[in-house]
Design a protein around this motif. Structure first.
Motif: not given
Length: 124
Positions: A8-10, A26-31, A38-41
């Motif tokens: 997650c980028p956040e 998509v949505e982060c399951g944690s925050c 994308s490829e950067e994630h």
């Protein structure tokens, strides 16, 4: 259907997701942070393996904090020390101790004489 590891980028939490979600929102399951996958994630650190390490060995560990809701009662007592301690009460000087002291002093004196007398140009 293969899975890829993303981060997650956040909150930087790591997840495994199906590869078909690449390019989808998509949505982060944690925050709960929404982002476009994308490829950067893709988590490149998760792809590294070190000698003797297996990928599934660490699966039982989590990043979850322990529940420390209970607080134990702690009490402190002041310690008092006797500052007037006589060393002779603790270790009385017996004949063996006195003999050991004189042997030690004699040995140190002998070594000093050896270095002083034997260390010069005309020394032995």
């Amino acid at each position: 259907m293969s899975e890829i590891k993303i981060q997650c980028p956040e909150c930087h939490e790591r997840f495994e997701v199906p590869e078909e979600l690449m390019g989808e929102a998509v949505e982060c399951g944690s925050c709960g942070h929404p982002f476009d996958l994308s490829e950067e994630h893709i988590d490149t650190l998760a792809m590294r393996h070190f000698p003797g390490e297996k990928a599934d060995q660490l699966a039982s560990f989590t990043k979850k904090s322990p529940d420390i809701g209970q607080v134990a009662d702690v009490s402190f007592e002041t310690a008092e020390y006797d500052q007037q301690v006589d060393p002779s009460e603790l270790t009385p000087l017996g004949p063996r101790r006195i003999l050991s002291i004189f042997i030690g002093i004699g040995f140190m004196s002998g070594m000093i004489l050896l270095f002083v007398l034997g260390g010069g140009e005309g020394g032995f």
